[in-house]
Each structure stands twice: as C-alpha cells, then as structure tokens.
Design a protein around this motif. Structure first.
Motif, mmCIF file in Angstrom:
data_model
loop_
_atom_site.group_PDB
_atom_site.id
_atom_site.type_symbol
_atom_site.label_atom_id
_atom_site.label_comp_id
_atom_site.label_asym_id
_atom_site.label_seq_id
_atom_site.Cartn_x
_atom_site.Cartn_y
_atom_site.Cartn_z
ATOM 1 N N ILE A 80 0.823 -1.206 0.000
ATOM 2 C CA ILE A 80 0.000 0.000 0.000
ATOM 3 C C ILE A 80 0.859 1.258 0.000
ATOM 4 O O ILE A 80 0.338 2.361 -0.064
ATOM 5 C CB ILE A 80 -0.978 0.020 1.191
ATOM 6 C CG1 ILE A 80 -0.224 0.010 2.520
ATOM 7 C CG2 ILE A 80 -1.962 -1.124 1.103
ATOM 8 C CD1 ILE A 80 -1.108 0.247 3.733
ATOM 9 N N ALA A 81 2.164 1.097 0.082
ATOM 10 C CA ALA A 81 3.106 2.212 0.044
ATOM 11 C C ALA A 81 4.383 1.720 -0.617
ATOM 12 O O ALA A 81 4.630 0.515 -0.704
ATOM 13 C CB ALA A 81 3.389 2.723 1.452
ATOM 14 N N HIS B 270 4.941 0.375 8.777
ATOM 15 C CA HIS B 270 5.902 -0.080 7.771
ATOM 16 C C HIS B 270 7.310 0.152 8.317
ATOM 17 O O HIS B 270 7.551 1.136 9.021
ATOM 18 C CB HIS B 270 5.734 0.711 6.474
ATOM 19 C CG HIS B 270 4.478 0.378 5.739
ATOM 20 N ND1 HIS B 270 3.234 0.651 6.228
ATOM 21 C CD2 HIS B 270 4.294 -0.211 4.537
ATOM 22 C CE1 HIS B 270 2.318 0.254 5.360
ATOM 23 N NE2 HIS B 270 2.936 -0.282 4.326
ATOM 24 N N TYR B 271 8.216 -0.737 7.958
ATOM 25 C CA TYR B 271 9.600 -0.629 8.412
ATOM 26 C C TYR B 271 10.548 -0.645 7.221
ATOM 27 O O TYR B 271 10.342 -1.377 6.261
ATOM 28 C CB TYR B 271 9.962 -1.796 9.342
ATOM 29 C CG TYR B 271 9.283 -1.715 10.676
ATOM 30 C CD1 TYR B 271 9.846 -0.971 11.711
ATOM 31 C CD2 TYR B 271 8.085 -2.369 10.912
ATOM 32 C CE1 TYR B 271 9.211 -0.895 12.942
ATOM 33 C CE2 TYR B 271 7.451 -2.295 12.138
ATOM 34 C CZ TYR B 271 8.029 -1.553 13.152
ATOM 35 O OH TYR B 271 7.403 -1.475 14.372
ATOM 36 N N VAL C 285 4.161 -4.634 8.366
ATOM 37 C CA VAL C 285 4.348 -5.739 9.313
ATOM 38 C C VAL C 285 3.629 -6.995 8.839
ATOM 39 O O VAL C 285 4.141 -8.105 9.001
ATOM 40 C CB VAL C 285 3.881 -5.334 10.730
ATOM 41 C CG1 VAL C 285 3.791 -6.538 11.644
ATOM 42 C CG2 VAL C 285 4.828 -4.317 11.328
ATOM 43 N N SER C 286 2.450 -6.844 8.235
ATOM 44 C CA SER C 286 1.706 -8.026 7.781
ATOM 45 C C SER C 286 2.481 -8.797 6.715
ATOM 46 O O SER C 286 2.431 -10.026 6.677
ATOM 47 C CB SER C 286 0.322 -7.643 7.266
ATOM 48 O OG SER C 286 0.415 -6.802 6.144
ATOM 49 N N HIS C 287 3.226 -8.101 5.857
ATOM 50 C CA HIS C 287 4.048 -8.782 4.851
ATOM 51 C C HIS C 287 5.256 -9.454 5.497
ATOM 52 O O HIS C 287 5.646 -10.562 5.101
ATOM 53 C CB HIS C 287 4.495 -7.811 3.763
ATOM 54 C CG HIS C 287 3.365 -7.326 2.912
ATOM 55 N ND1 HIS C 287 3.376 -6.094 2.301
ATOM 56 C CD2 HIS C 287 2.187 -7.887 2.584
ATOM 57 C CE1 HIS C 287 2.252 -5.933 1.623
ATOM 58 N NE2 HIS C 287 1.513 -7.007 1.791
ATOM 59 N N LEU C 288 5.845 -8.791 6.497
ATOM 60 C CA LEU C 288 6.957 -9.401 7.240
ATOM 61 C C LEU C 288 6.470 -10.655 7.958
ATOM 62 O O LEU C 288 7.143 -11.687 7.948
ATOM 63 C CB LEU C 288 7.530 -8.410 8.251
ATOM 64 C CG LEU C 288 8.239 -7.182 7.687
ATOM 65 C CD1 LEU C 288 8.459 -6.144 8.769
ATOM 66 C CD2 LEU C 288 9.555 -7.584 7.051
ATOM 67 N N GLY D 221 6.486 -16.269 8.766
ATOM 68 C CA GLY D 221 5.675 -17.349 9.312
ATOM 69 C C GLY D 221 5.547 -17.291 10.819
ATOM 70 O O GLY D 221 5.425 -18.314 11.485
ATOM 71 N N LEU D 222 5.566 -16.080 11.358
ATOM 72 C CA LEU D 222 5.490 -15.880 12.802
ATOM 73 C C LEU D 222 4.233 -15.104 13.157
ATOM 74 O O LEU D 222 3.622 -14.464 12.297
ATOM 75 C CB LEU D 222 6.716 -15.099 13.288
ATOM 76 C CG LEU D 222 8.070 -15.754 13.062
ATOM 77 C CD1 LEU D 222 9.188 -14.773 13.375
ATOM 78 C CD2 LEU D 222 8.199 -17.009 13.901
ATOM 79 N N ALA D 223 3.872 -15.110 14.420
ATOM 80 C CA ALA D 223 2.731 -14.337 14.897
ATOM 81 C C ALA D 223 3.007 -12.848 14.744
ATOM 82 O O ALA D 223 4.163 -12.408 14.837
ATOM 83 C CB ALA D 223 2.447 -14.662 16.360
ATOM 84 N N GLN D 224 1.956 -12.074 14.526
ATOM 85 C CA GLN D 224 2.094 -10.631 14.362
ATOM 86 C C GLN D 224 2.765 -10.013 15.587
ATOM 87 O O GLN D 224 3.616 -9.140 15.457
ATOM 88 C CB GLN D 224 0.717 -10.005 14.105
ATOM 89 C CG GLN D 224 0.752 -8.515 13.812
ATOM 90 C CD GLN D 224 0.681 -7.655 15.054
ATOM 91 O OE1 GLN D 224 0.128 -8.051 16.083
ATOM 92 N NE2 GLN D 224 1.260 -6.479 14.982
#
Length: 110
Positions: free
Chosen positions: A44-45, A91-92, A54-57, A62-65
C-alpha cells in the motif's frame, strides 16, 4: 597495572544484541531488497521509501504478528530500522545511514 580498557559503545552493544537473533537478522536482510522479497502488487506504500508492512513481514517469516512487532521494535530501538505509520499499518525500512555508522564503529572497536 590498572585496566584502562574503554567500555564498548552502548549503541553498538544494542545493535549486536538485536542482530544476535537469527530471525531479526533475516528480516534486516530481507529489508535490504524489499522489491525482491515482498509482493509489490499488495504493497500500500512504496517499500523503498516507506518500508514493508508488518503483515508482509509476518507472512514471509511465518510468525505471529505480535512476535514480528516485538522483533521490529527491538531493531528500531537498536537504530537499525525506521518505522512509518500508513493508516493503521506500520511499515519498516532499514536505516542505511545508521547501519553504516554502526559498521564503522564495529570496525574501529574490534
């Protein structure tokens, strides 16, 4: 003879501590080339300017948010990444200037 050793720089110690976790190191490596490691069609950016959500990371790792968020907070405290809010998402992206400073400091320290 008195010990005249200088204590290690606390910023360097913090960065090394953050990088000691294999997944945090992996995430930092992925963020070096976000266009290669993350789906650009769902961004989205601009990942190069704003960073990776974070959702893409989370999906890639394969880890919990909550785990990914904790990892990113540690990398941010160490000065290795910068966070940007876009709506409700964080975003990071890597802080390349700070990483270069820490690498130089590590070279002078060791």
């Amino acid at each position: 003879m008195a010990d005249t050793a200088i204590a290690p720089d606390p910023d360097l110690v913090g960065a090394l501590r953050a990088l000691a976790n294999p997944m945090r190191l992996q995430i930092l490596l992925w963020l070096r080339e976000p266009e290669r490691h993350f789906p650009m069609d769902r961004a989205i950016a601009d990942p190069a300017e704003v960073g990776v959500c974070v959702s893409h990371l989370q999906a890639k790792a394969g880890l919990a948010q909550s785990t990914v968020s904790a990892y990113m907070a540690e990398l941010q405290r160490a000065g290795l990444v910068r966070a940007t809010r876009v709506g409700k998402w964080t975003h990071y992206r890597r802080d390349e200037r700070r990483i270069a400073e820490l690498v130089e400091l590590l070279g002078r320290t060791l």
